[in-house]
Motif scaffolding. Structure first.
Motif, PDB file in Angstrom:
ATOM      1  N   ILE A 126      33.194  85.147 -62.022  1.00  0.00           N
ATOM      2  CA  ILE A 126      32.352  84.888 -60.856  1.00  0.00           C
ATOM      3  C   ILE A 126      32.921  83.722 -60.060  1.00  0.00           C
ATOM      4  O   ILE A 126      33.124  82.616 -60.587  1.00  0.00           O
ATOM      5  CB  ILE A 126      30.898  84.584 -61.273  1.00  0.00           C
ATOM      6  CG1 ILE A 126      30.303  85.792 -62.007  1.00  0.00           C
ATOM      7  CG2 ILE A 126      30.042  84.227 -60.055  1.00  0.00           C
ATOM      8  CD1 ILE A 126      29.047  85.494 -62.750  1.00  0.00           C
ATOM      9  N   TRP A 127      33.191  83.994 -58.779  1.00  0.00           N
ATOM     10  CA  TRP A 127      33.589  82.952 -57.836  1.00  0.00           C
ATOM     11  C   TRP A 127      32.332  82.487 -57.098  1.00  0.00           C
ATOM     12  O   TRP A 127      31.721  83.260 -56.370  1.00  0.00           O
ATOM     13  CB  TRP A 127      34.579  83.487 -56.810  1.00  0.00           C
ATOM     14  CG  TRP A 127      35.839  84.119 -57.328  1.00  0.00           C
ATOM     15  CD1 TRP A 127      36.108  85.457 -57.378  1.00  0.00           C
ATOM     16  CD2 TRP A 127      37.021  83.468 -57.807  1.00  0.00           C
ATOM     17  NE1 TRP A 127      37.366  85.690 -57.870  1.00  0.00           N
ATOM     18  CE2 TRP A 127      37.956  84.481 -58.140  1.00  0.00           C
ATOM     19  CE3 TRP A 127      37.370  82.129 -57.999  1.00  0.00           C
ATOM     20  CZ2 TRP A 127      39.225  84.194 -58.643  1.00  0.00           C
ATOM     21  CZ3 TRP A 127      38.633  81.844 -58.503  1.00  0.00           C
ATOM     22  CH2 TRP A 127      39.545  82.859 -58.819  1.00  0.00           C
ATOM     23  N   ILE A 128      31.954  81.225 -57.261  1.00  0.00           N
ATOM     24  CA  ILE A 128      30.855  80.654 -56.486  1.00  0.00           C
ATOM     25  C   ILE A 128      31.428  80.091 -55.188  1.00  0.00           C
ATOM     26  O   ILE A 128      32.493  79.477 -55.175  1.00  0.00           O
ATOM     27  CB  ILE A 128      30.145  79.542 -57.281  1.00  0.00           C
ATOM     28  CG1 ILE A 128      29.535  80.102 -58.573  1.00  0.00           C
ATOM     29  CG2 ILE A 128      29.074  78.854 -56.426  1.00  0.00           C
ATOM     30  CD1 ILE A 128      28.401  81.066 -58.377  1.00  0.00           C
ATOM     31  N   GLU A 129      30.711  80.319 -54.108  1.00  0.00           N
ATOM     32  CA  GLU A 129      31.165  79.858 -52.790  1.00  0.00           C
ATOM     33  C   GLU A 129      31.145  78.337 -52.726  1.00  0.00           C
ATOM     34  O   GLU A 129      30.195  77.683 -53.136  1.00  0.00           O
ATOM     35  CB  GLU A 129      30.242  80.440 -51.720  1.00  0.00           C
ATOM     36  CG  GLU A 129      30.554  80.007 -50.311  1.00  0.00           C
ATOM     37  CD  GLU A 129      29.575  80.622 -49.324  1.00  0.00           C
ATOM     38  OE1 GLU A 129      28.898  79.850 -48.623  1.00  0.00           O
ATOM     39  OE2 GLU A 129      29.486  81.862 -49.276  1.00  0.00           O
ATOM     40  N   PHE A 172      23.767  77.807 -61.344  1.00  0.00           N
ATOM     41  CA  PHE A 172      25.117  77.363 -61.030  1.00  0.00           C
ATOM     42  C   PHE A 172      25.310  77.399 -59.517  1.00  0.00           C
ATOM     43  O   PHE A 172      25.140  78.451 -58.891  1.00  0.00           O
ATOM     44  CB  PHE A 172      26.148  78.266 -61.711  1.00  0.00           C
ATOM     45  CG  PHE A 172      26.125  78.197 -63.214  1.00  0.00           C
ATOM     46  CD1 PHE A 172      27.059  77.430 -63.892  1.00  0.00           C
ATOM     47  CD2 PHE A 172      25.170  78.898 -63.949  1.00  0.00           C
ATOM     48  CE1 PHE A 172      27.051  77.361 -65.279  1.00  0.00           C
ATOM     49  CE2 PHE A 172      25.155  78.825 -65.329  1.00  0.00           C
ATOM     50  CZ  PHE A 172      26.095  78.055 -65.993  1.00  0.00           C
ATOM     51  N   ARG A 173      25.662  76.275 -58.924  1.00  0.00           N
ATOM     52  CA  ARG A 173      25.944  76.208 -57.485  1.00  0.00           C
ATOM     53  C   ARG A 173      27.030  75.168 -57.242  1.00  0.00           C
ATOM     54  O   ARG A 173      27.327  74.355 -58.118  1.00  0.00           O
ATOM     55  CB  ARG A 173      24.688  75.888 -56.678  1.00  0.00           C
ATOM     56  CG  ARG A 173      24.018  74.566 -57.034  1.00  0.00           C
ATOM     57  CD  ARG A 173      22.917  74.196 -56.025  1.00  0.00           C
ATOM     58  NE  ARG A 173      21.892  75.215 -55.921  1.00  0.00           N
ATOM     59  CZ  ARG A 173      20.734  75.197 -56.605  1.00  0.00           C
ATOM     60  NH1 ARG A 173      20.488  74.198 -57.461  1.00  0.00           N
ATOM     61  NH2 ARG A 173      19.845  76.139 -56.465  1.00  0.00           N
ATOM     62  N   HIS A 174      27.585  75.171 -56.036  1.00  0.00           N
ATOM     63  CA  HIS A 174      28.682  74.247 -55.765  1.00  0.00           C
ATOM     64  C   HIS A 174      28.199  72.829 -55.527  1.00  0.00           C
ATOM     65  O   HIS A 174      28.724  71.873 -56.108  1.00  0.00           O
ATOM     66  CB  HIS A 174      29.499  74.729 -54.556  1.00  0.00           C
ATOM     67  CG  HIS A 174      30.668  73.848 -54.244  1.00  0.00           C
ATOM     68  ND1 HIS A 174      31.662  73.572 -55.158  1.00  0.00           N
ATOM     69  CD2 HIS A 174      30.994  73.142 -53.118  1.00  0.00           C
ATOM     70  CE1 HIS A 174      32.553  72.755 -54.610  1.00  0.00           C
ATOM     71  NE2 HIS A 174      32.169  72.475 -53.383  1.00  0.00           N
ATOM     72  N   GLU A 225      20.366  72.312 -63.239  1.00  0.00           N
ATOM     73  CA  GLU A 225      21.396  72.671 -62.260  1.00  0.00           C
ATOM     74  C   GLU A 225      22.779  72.245 -62.749  1.00  0.00           C
ATOM     75  O   GLU A 225      22.957  71.145 -63.284  1.00  0.00           O
ATOM     76  CB  GLU A 225      21.075  71.960 -60.946  1.00  0.00           C
ATOM     77  CG  GLU A 225      22.095  72.140 -59.848  1.00  0.00           C
ATOM     78  CD  GLU A 225      21.749  71.275 -58.650  1.00  0.00           C
ATOM     79  OE1 GLU A 225      21.169  71.809 -57.692  1.00  0.00           O
ATOM     80  OE2 GLU A 225      22.044  70.060 -58.687  1.00  0.00           O
ATOM     81  N   ILE A 226      23.744  73.129 -62.530  1.00  0.00           N
ATOM     82  CA  ILE A 226      25.147  72.838 -62.839  1.00  0.00           C
ATOM     83  C   ILE A 226      25.931  72.982 -61.543  1.00  0.00           C
ATOM     84  O   ILE A 226      25.896  74.032 -60.899  1.00  0.00           O
ATOM     85  CB  ILE A 226      25.680  73.787 -63.923  1.00  0.00           C
ATOM     86  CG1 ILE A 226      24.901  73.568 -65.225  1.00  0.00           C
ATOM     87  CG2 ILE A 226      27.174  73.576 -64.149  1.00  0.00           C
ATOM     88  CD1 ILE A 226      25.185  74.590 -66.289  1.00  0.00           C
ATOM     89  N   SER A 227      26.618  71.912 -61.149  1.00  0.00           N
ATOM     90  CA  SER A 227      27.308  71.904 -59.858  1.00  0.00           C
ATOM     91  C   SER A 227      28.619  71.141 -59.969  1.00  0.00           C
ATOM     92  O   SER A 227      28.986  70.637 -61.029  1.00  0.00           O
ATOM     93  CB  SER A 227      26.412  71.282 -58.770  1.00  0.00           C
ATOM     94  OG  SER A 227      26.156  69.908 -59.068  1.00  0.00           O
TER      95      SER A 227
END
Length: 221
Positions: free
Chosen positions: A109-112, A137-139, A148-150
């Motif tokens: 998975i590529w997160i933007e 999961f977010r940038h 949250e994991i960023s």
């Protein structure tokens, strides 16, 4: 898991690895952030410094080492995987094949991110963010959220020894979130004492320094 620092977030057992990758054992999920593949190409294209064009290979080699060690079912690249969309399109065929081999047989998975806002012509899924309750999961961290994991900030912290001060990329960890260090070879960093990070993290936050052994310490403020 000799090089890792285990901790819990939203009741989930996670491990901050010395490499800068995050491991979620229950899900067999490996997460890395801010690979910035193609940075040397992007800098040269825009008239910047001409760096040796080997950072993509070095980053992929270190990522492959973690994949070989943990054999994850899923890999999440947490945004800014490429230094810009042109850098992604300009990857040499050797590196494109290498990425395809790493993706084979697992969910990828590529997160933007802000450097790569949108799909690239490589395998895997492309998402703005990924909820895997109770974690998301977010940038870029959202101060209103928890579990949250960023990434994005490339946090780093310094520790004094008897002879010198050592600065290393680090995870920032508290009861609401974890911010991953940049995994890419040519990435800089933001000191944990910067206001942007101090305002995101609780007073009791830890900085987990990367290296041969992941080393926790109170987050320098």
């Amino acid at each position: 898991m000799n090089d890792g620092y285990p901790f819990t977030l939203a009741g989930q057992s996670l491990v901050a690895l010395g490499s800068g990758a995050l491991w979620w054992p229950e899900q067999r999920l490996l997460c890395v952030s801010d690979l910035h593949l193609g940075k040397s190409e992007r800098l040269a294209r825009r008239g910047g410094a001409h760096l040796p064009p080997y950072e993509t290979r070095d980053t992929l080699l270190r990522l492959q080492a973690e994949i070989d060690a943990f054999q994850p079912k899923s890999v999440i690249c947490l945004g800014d995987s490429f230094d810009d969309t042109t850098a992604a399109q300009s990857l040499p065929e050797r590196e494109r094949i290498w990425i395809a081999r790493l993706q084979a047989g697992r969910q990828w998975i590529w997160i933007e991110g802000n450097h790569d806002p949108g799909p690239v012509s490589l395998g895997g899924s492309h998402m703005v963010e990924l909820p895997l309750p109770p974690l998301t999961f977010r940038h870029i961290a959202d101060p209103a959220q928890s579990g949250e994991i960023s990434g994005h900030y490339h946090p780093k912290a310094s520790i004094r020894t008897r002879l010198r001060t050592v600065t290393r990329p680090c995870f920032l960890v508290d009861g609401d979130r974890v911010i991953l260090p940049a995994f890419g070879t040519y990435t800089g960093g933001l000191q944990s004492a910067d206001n942007a990070l101090r305002e995101l993290m609780r007073e009791e936050a830890l900085a987990v320094l990367t290296g041969k052994t992941a080393r926790p310490m109170p987050m320098p403020r």
